[in-house]
Design a protein around this motif. Structure first.
Motif, PDB file in Angstrom:
ATOM      1  N   GLN A 120       4.060  -1.178   3.754  1.00 48.03           N
ATOM      2  CA  GLN A 120       3.112  -0.061   3.649  1.00 48.03           C
ATOM      3  C   GLN A 120       3.936   1.221   3.633  1.00 48.03           C
ATOM      4  O   GLN A 120       4.670   1.508   4.580  1.00 48.03           O
ATOM      5  N   ASN A 164       0.920  10.445   4.126  1.00 50.60           N
ATOM      6  CA  ASN A 164       1.164  10.261   5.556  1.00 50.60           C
ATOM      7  C   ASN A 164       0.404  11.282   6.411  1.00 50.60           C
ATOM      8  O   ASN A 164       1.004  12.149   7.041  1.00 50.60           O
ATOM      9  N   TYR A 165      -0.917  11.181   6.385  1.00 53.12           N
ATOM     10  CA  TYR A 165      -1.748  11.946   7.315  1.00 53.12           C
ATOM     11  C   TYR A 165      -3.036  11.159   7.525  1.00 53.12           C
ATOM     12  O   TYR A 165      -3.199  10.071   6.969  1.00 53.12           O
ATOM     13  N   ALA A 166      -3.906  11.699   8.356  1.00 58.10           N
ATOM     14  CA  ALA A 166      -5.054  10.911   8.829  1.00 58.10           C
ATOM     15  C   ALA A 166      -5.833  10.247   7.689  1.00 58.10           C
ATOM     16  O   ALA A 166      -6.136   9.052   7.752  1.00 58.10           O
ATOM     17  N   THR A 190       0.844  -1.205   0.000  1.00 54.43           N
ATOM     18  CA  THR A 190       0.000   0.000   0.000  1.00 54.43           C
ATOM     19  C   THR A 190       0.878   1.254   0.000  1.00 54.43           C
ATOM     20  O   THR A 190       1.985   1.243   0.529  1.00 54.43           O
ATOM     21  N   HIS A 213      -3.932   7.146   6.247  1.00 56.48           N
ATOM     22  CA  HIS A 213      -3.900   5.989   7.154  1.00 56.48           C
ATOM     23  C   HIS A 213      -5.298   5.379   7.311  1.00 56.48           C
ATOM     24  O   HIS A 213      -5.458   4.163   7.260  1.00 56.48           O
ATOM     25  N   ASP A 214      -6.313   6.234   7.505  1.00 57.86           N
ATOM     26  CA  ASP A 214      -7.678   5.719   7.710  1.00 57.86           C
ATOM     27  C   ASP A 214      -8.178   4.975   6.484  1.00 57.86           C
ATOM     28  O   ASP A 214      -8.738   3.883   6.584  1.00 57.86           O
ATOM     29  N   THR A 216      -6.483   3.615   4.022  1.00 54.29           N
ATOM     30  CA  THR A 216      -5.747   2.377   3.775  1.00 54.29           C
ATOM     31  C   THR A 216      -6.191   1.291   4.750  1.00 54.29           C
ATOM     32  O   THR A 216      -6.418   0.135   4.345  1.00 54.29           O
ATOM     33  N   GLU A 217      -6.337   1.676   6.008  1.00 53.15           N
ATOM     34  CA  GLU A 217      -6.736   0.686   7.020  1.00 53.15           C
ATOM     35  C   GLU A 217      -8.129   0.127   6.707  1.00 53.15           C
ATOM     36  O   GLU A 217      -8.352  -1.091   6.775  1.00 53.15           O
ATOM     37  N   TRP A 277       4.399   5.394   3.270  1.00 54.47           N
ATOM     38  CA  TRP A 277       3.652   6.609   3.633  1.00 54.47           C
ATOM     39  C   TRP A 277       4.421   7.859   3.204  1.00 54.47           C
ATOM     40  O   TRP A 277       5.007   8.544   4.049  1.00 54.47           O
ATOM     41  N   GLU A 306      10.089   6.724   7.098  1.00 54.50           N
ATOM     42  CA  GLU A 306       9.224   7.796   7.621  1.00 54.50           C
ATOM     43  C   GLU A 306      10.033   8.915   8.264  1.00 54.50           C
ATOM     44  O   GLU A 306       9.476   9.826   8.866  1.00 54.50           O
TER      45      GLU A 306
END
Lengths: 423, 300
Positions: A220, A193-195, A189, A198-199, A201-202, A222, B273
């Motif tokens: 994964q 890299n922010y909310a 994936t 992540h949301d 993708t999850e 980001w 990261e």
């Protein structure tokens, strides 16, 4: 130096004074709160991100709303009362969005709010309208909890945009069917890299696992939002050699990723699932769009494949000399619900309109069967066209979209809500 | 931290080639922007916080020329000339008024220019992101070398940037003009007293800084999305490069740009990261060891 003697104010006099001011304010000072106007234009405050890197969100969504308002005003308005949009730039800052919306209500005498904010701004606006009781239509926030969570919901706020939970179910079920068909076992994936990244993708992985439990998840990645260079991401994918890659990159970031990936022949080496590619402003901006990329529909005129949808896109292009976005249809739909409410009640009173919106069904080119419902139980839209298709490198870029069955969405959404403790 | 992946990469020819090439590509674009920034600081003693916007203008100028001519090389030249001219105007009408002012005034003026340029770009080219697309010449499959994929366009970028760096070195170190620039950088007042037209020199220096930023924007345009505000991220990285190399040092900018490029490339394997953090970490280490930067001639 002049005399600066202190004047003491008696407590009782102070309380009387405050009481008097409050009474005057209630009657005349804050008319938007205590009573609706029956004359003059119907004022709708629109807060949108009109500047900065996501200014396209504001410009394309306000265009969608303006189209609806122009049509309403041209047809004579509400007994001659026209809608006046007051559009202000929140610059993508939640504090600014809250301030602007307070001003709409307290200073500009707006009858209702059309919120064209991204999720962080939308949550700030939600608190303002909850406190002041003004009717609000959120059009662009896709964070499901805004309307799904009963603690956040308020009777005077509605949503006319798609939801993350719906998109995740749609994406997971489609990707699982392709995974079975093409034996795609090893997945990677790539998400900003922010909310949101992540949301999304999850949630996608959650439903992909639900429908296809035998997949293996590799790295994964980001990358940060607005990252100009994706070489490190591309190299990692080339090294890991997955069967499939899911990405929720969007807009210019997705365009850069595709352009740079093309240099490595990246898209010939695995199946790519891009949840946010199928929007003309992205597909047309990528000068060499690879064929065979899977994408969720954002806005394409081929889905729903109806004459009204094609006509709506043509009219948008004629008026604004640019292609509509996902945000355009969401804002147009939000404005349509408000206008239908105004017509149905014959009033610009937000409380009255809020009373007729739950359960309202409107004819819409974006509805999977030509209509969209404002679901009463959580004040959000359902039955809008959502599905996945495969890109081709030339217009219309995504000729066919496989719609997701809303029965499946309802079933899994209910399970998700139970899991979250919302119902 | 994934050190095993780094060890695996270092022991693999294909990974080494891929990562080194990535580092060089990132580094060379950074060098073009940072060298202009460094040059301007060295001669004018002005920190041009609007330099990232010069890069943005270069990308948009290149896009427009490319759309009109369909010729990528003309587009890059157009970007360089356009931003160079803008640099001259910027010096003549704005920067000239704040020579000798404190850094806050420089920041205020530059930030105003950043905002104005972002809005102008939005008005002229629109708020939507745009993409130039890969010129036909470079739309070829990647070269396979030692098991690695090498995009032809990235090879071109590296070669072009090296050529520009060489030309710049020659101009500064081996020509009379270079001597004048170095003299003015060392002591502007003395250079003026000796009859050097420093007013003209300052305009030319900002113009040259603009040319370099325009070249970077034009060269990067086929692979990066063009959007108002795109100059900000490269500005921050360019400042890191300039600080590590030493403010005012072109050679320092060259070396530190490669260091930063390779840090990003290989650091991304160990700590994907934390690649931005790694850049700052390198900067902190350099500043502790040599506070004026690796190639600065100033006293630490």
């Amino acid at each position: 130096m002049g005399k600066t003697g202190k004047r003491s104010i008696h407590r009782r006099a102070f309380v009387k004074g405050i009481g008097g001011v409050a009474m005057v304010a209630a009657v005349a000072g804050f008319p938007a709160i205590v009573r609706a106007r029956n004359t003059g234009p119907i004022r709708i405050g629109v807060s949108a991100i009109m500047s900065g890197r996501v200014a396209q969100m504001g410009s394309s969504s306000t265009n969608g709303a303006i189209m609806r308002v122009d049509a309403f005003n041209t047809s004579g308005g509400l007994n001659g009362r026209m809608i006046e949009l007051i559009i202000r730039d929140s610059k993508g800052r939640p504090d600014e969005a809250a301030r602007i919306n307070r001003d709409f209500i307290n200073r500009d005498d707006c009858d209702m709010i059309l919120s064209l904010e991204a999720s962080t701004g939308a949550f700030a606006v939600q608190e303002v309208v909850r406190e002041l009781g003004t009717l609000c239509m959120h059009c662009l926030s896709e964070t499901s909890s805004l309307t799904a969570d009963p603690k956040l919901r308020t009777p005077n706020a509605f949503r006319s945009g798609r939801q993350g939970a719906h998109d995740a179910i749609s994406a997971g079920s489609y990707a699982a069917s392709i995974a079975k068909e093409k034996s795609l076992k090893k997945w990677m994936t790539v998400g900003p890299n922010y909310a949101y990244g992540h949301d999304t993708t999850e949630q996608f992985l959650n439903y992909l696992n639900h429908f296809s439990p035998d997949i293996e998840l590799g790295s994964q990645l980001w990358p940060k939002i607005f990252q100009p260079d994706y070489t490190d991401v591309i190299n990692k994918i080339l090294q890991e050699k997955p069967d499939a890659v899911f990405t929720c990159l969007w807009g210019g970031d997705l365009s850069s990723f595709i352009e740079q990936g093309n240099l490595y022949g990246l898209f010939d080496q695995a199946q790519y699932f891009c949840i946010a590619l199928a929007d003309y402003t992205t597909m047309a901006a990528v000068k060499h769009l690879p064929s065979g990329i899977h994408s969720g529909n954002r806005y394409v005129s081929t889905f729903p494949g109806s004459a009204p949808n094609a006509a709506w896109e043509a009219e948008y292009v004629r008026q604004f000399n640019s292609r509509p976005t996902n945000w355009s249809w969401e804002a147009a739909l939000g404005m349509q619900f408000l206008i239908e409410g105004i017509r149905k009640t014959g009033s610009s009173d937000g409380n009255e309109i809020a009373g007729v919106l739950p359960g309202m069904i409107v004819n819409s080119p974006f509805g999977v069967d030509g209509t969209i419902t404002m679901r009463a139980e959580d004040q959000t839209i359902v039955e809008y066209g959502t599905g996945w298709g495969v890109t081709q490198s030339t217009e219309p870029f995504m000729p066919n979209v496989t719609p997701t069955d809303w029965k499946l969405i309802y079933e899994l959404e209910a399970a998700w809500k139970k899991e979250q403790g919302y119902i | 931290m994934d050190f095993s992946s780094l060890i695996g990469c270092v022991s693999s020819a294909s990974c080494m080639v891929t990562q080194s090439l990535s580092g060089l590509t990132i580094g060379m674009l950074l060098f073009l922007v940072a060298s202009g920034l460094s040059l301007i600081f060295g001669v004018l003693k002005i920190t041009n916080f609007a330099h990232g916007s010069f890069y943005m203008l270069g990308a948009y100028f290149a896009l427009t020329v490319y759309q009109v001519t369909n010729n990528y090389f003309l587009a890059v030249c157009g970007a360089a000339l356009g931003v160079g001219l803008f640099g001259v105007l910027f010096e003549r009408f704005l920067i000239r008024r704040i020579y000798g002012s404190n850094v806050l005034m420089q920041l205020l003026l530059s930030y105003a220019v950043i905002l104005i340029l972002d809005d102008i770009v939005m008005l002229v080219w629109g708020s939507e992101f745009q993409s130039m697309g890969m010129p036909d010449l470079f739309r070829v499959p990647p070269i396979r070398f030692a098991g690695a994929y090498i995009p032809v366009f990235y090879l071109f970028l590296i070669v072009a940037a090296f050529a520009i760096a060489g030309g710049l070195w020659f101009l500064i170190e081996k020509t009379r003009f270079g001597k004048v620039v170095r003299a003015a950088a060392h002591n502007g007042e003395m250079a003026a007293a000796l009859g050097i037209n420093t007013s003209l020199l300052y305009s030319f220096t900002l113009g040259l800084g603009g040319v370099l930023a325009g070249l970077a924007g034009g060269l990067a345009a086929p692979v990066r999305s063009l959007v108002p505000g795109m100059g900000m991220s490269i500005l921050i990285e360019s400042f890191i490069v300039t600080v590590i190399g030493g403010m005012g040092s072109i050679v320092g900018a060259f070396v530190s740009a490669i260091v930063i490029g390779l840090t990003r490339s290989f650091g991304g394997i160990v700590m994907p990261e934390f690649t931005d953090g790694l850049m700052f970490l390198v900067m902190v280490i350099v500043l502790i060891v040599k506070p004026t930067g690796l190639f600065s001639k100033g006293r630490d």
